[in-house]
Design a protein around this motif. Structure first.
Motif, PDB file in Angstrom:
ATOM      1  N   PHE A  60       1.104  -1.239  -0.037  1.00 57.22           N
ATOM      2  CA  PHE A  60       0.010  -0.038  -0.007  1.00 57.22           C
ATOM      3  C   PHE A  60       0.672   1.278   0.038  1.00 57.22           C
ATOM      4  N   SER A  61       1.945   1.063   0.768  1.00 60.82           N
ATOM      5  CA  SER A  61       2.893   2.485   0.859  1.00 60.82           C
ATOM      6  C   SER A  61       3.331   2.736  -0.450  1.00 60.82           C
ATOM      7  N   ALA A  62       4.032   1.519  -1.300  1.00 60.15           N
ATOM      8  CA  ALA A  62       4.637   1.755  -2.443  1.00 60.15           C
ATOM      9  C   ALA A  62       3.645   2.184  -3.637  1.00 60.15           C
ATOM     10  N   VAL A  63       2.522   1.653  -3.599  1.00 62.72           N
ATOM     11  CA  VAL A  63       1.418   2.099  -4.597  1.00 62.72           C
ATOM     12  C   VAL A  63       1.170   3.506  -4.342  1.00 62.72           C
ATOM     13  N   THR A  64       1.074   3.889  -3.022  1.00 62.50           N
ATOM     14  CA  THR A  64       0.556   5.389  -2.872  1.00 62.50           C
ATOM     15  C   THR A  64       1.521   6.362  -3.266  1.00 62.50           C
ATOM     16  N   ALA A  65       2.821   5.925  -2.827  1.00 63.50           N
ATOM     17  CA  ALA A  65       3.979   6.729  -3.147  1.00 63.50           C
ATOM     18  C   ALA A  65       4.067   7.048  -4.779  1.00 63.50           C
TER      19      ALA A  65
END
Length: 280
Positions: A60-65
């Motif tokens: 989720f963090s990678a996609v959001t970034a």
């Protein structure tokens, strides 16, 4: 004058032997710990929970970034870096809840519960020991997984300057709170397993309570749901680590956790009553 035989109270070795065999809460606790750590399913389920917490939080963090620039202004304004990195908790709670149900229903399905309750005639020490062992192990594992998920997620978000620090207001509470939330949710699983004594029924009820009912309420007019939806277990507990999506009037973090604990206490009370009164 009676001809009956007068039995002398046990003395010496006999008394010491009787004392050494006395059932105590500590001994029941050790017994439940032995059963808990000797099951292969316990290790596998806990590993699944850790992988879901860390892996999905990183995803989720990678996609959001990478996609943050495409977010709508309202989505960017409501972005929460801590909740994003802890997003895997929403899914790992299922593994923990299933483990809680299986902890009890596994013994009922094999008939082993009869041996446990024969050894502990008062019955309730067995339930207290199961809850204590389960809560202690899940809390420690969840705390480690939450901290790893937080720091890994923030390192991924930092590439776009979206990261948060553990010293930021609410960050430490959210990380610790996510572990507390998963632990209490799992204890609700233990209570459901004890109440229903059936694996399929226990897991289905847990899934319905945490994963089916909350989304269904989003299909109803907010004027109907705004007064009660925040008190559902997942919505109340989610307030502790910032997961309040779709909740119009979320509770404050610690009030939400208190409401989740009330759910757990009520269900554990019902489980204790059934274990005490009903035949195994």
């Amino acid at each position: 004058m009676s001809n009956g035989t007068i039995t002398s109270p046990p003395t010496g070795t006999a008394a010491r032997t009787a004392g050494s065999l006395k059932v105590t809460q500590t001994r029941v606790l050790r017994s439940e710990w032995t059963k808990f750590r000797s099951l292969r399913s316990t290790i596998i389920t806990l590993l699944v929970a850790v992988v879901l917490t860390i892996g999905l939080g990183a995803l989720f963090s990678a996609v959001t970034a990478s996609q943050f620039g495409k977010f709508r202004p309202a989505e960017q304004a409501s972005f929460n870096a801590v909740a994003t990195s802890l997003g895997g908790i929403t899914f790992s709670q299922l593994a923990v809840g299933v483990l809680g149900v299986l902890l009890v229903t596994g013994e009922y399905s094999t008939g082993m519960i009869r041996a446990s309750l024969t050894a502990v005639p008062r019955r309730l020490p067995v339930l207290w020991a199961k809850l204590a062992v389960f809560a202690a192990v899940v809390l420690v594992v969840s705390l480690v997984a939450s901290f790893v998920s937080f720091y890994l997620g923030q390192s991924l978000l930092s590439s776009k300057g979206l990261d948060a620090s553990i010293s930021d207001p609410g960050s430490l509470r959210s990380v610790i709170g996510s572990a507390l939330y998963v632990t209490v949710a799992g204890m609700i699983g233990v209570a459901l397993g004890t109440l229903l004594r059936n694996t399929a029924a226990g897991i289905s009820t847990f899934v319905g309570l945490f994963f089916v009912v909350p989304p269904l309420t989003m299909l109803l007019p907010s004027s109907w749901t705004s007064s009660f939806v925040q008190y559902l277990p997942s919505n109340a507990g989610g307030a502790l680590f910032g997961d309040v999506r779709g909740v119009a009037n979320p509770l404050s973090p610690w009030t939400g956790f208190a409401v989740l604990c009330v759910w757990a206490v009520v269900l554990v009370g019902g489980a204790a009553y059934r274990m005490r009164k009903a035949d195994a």
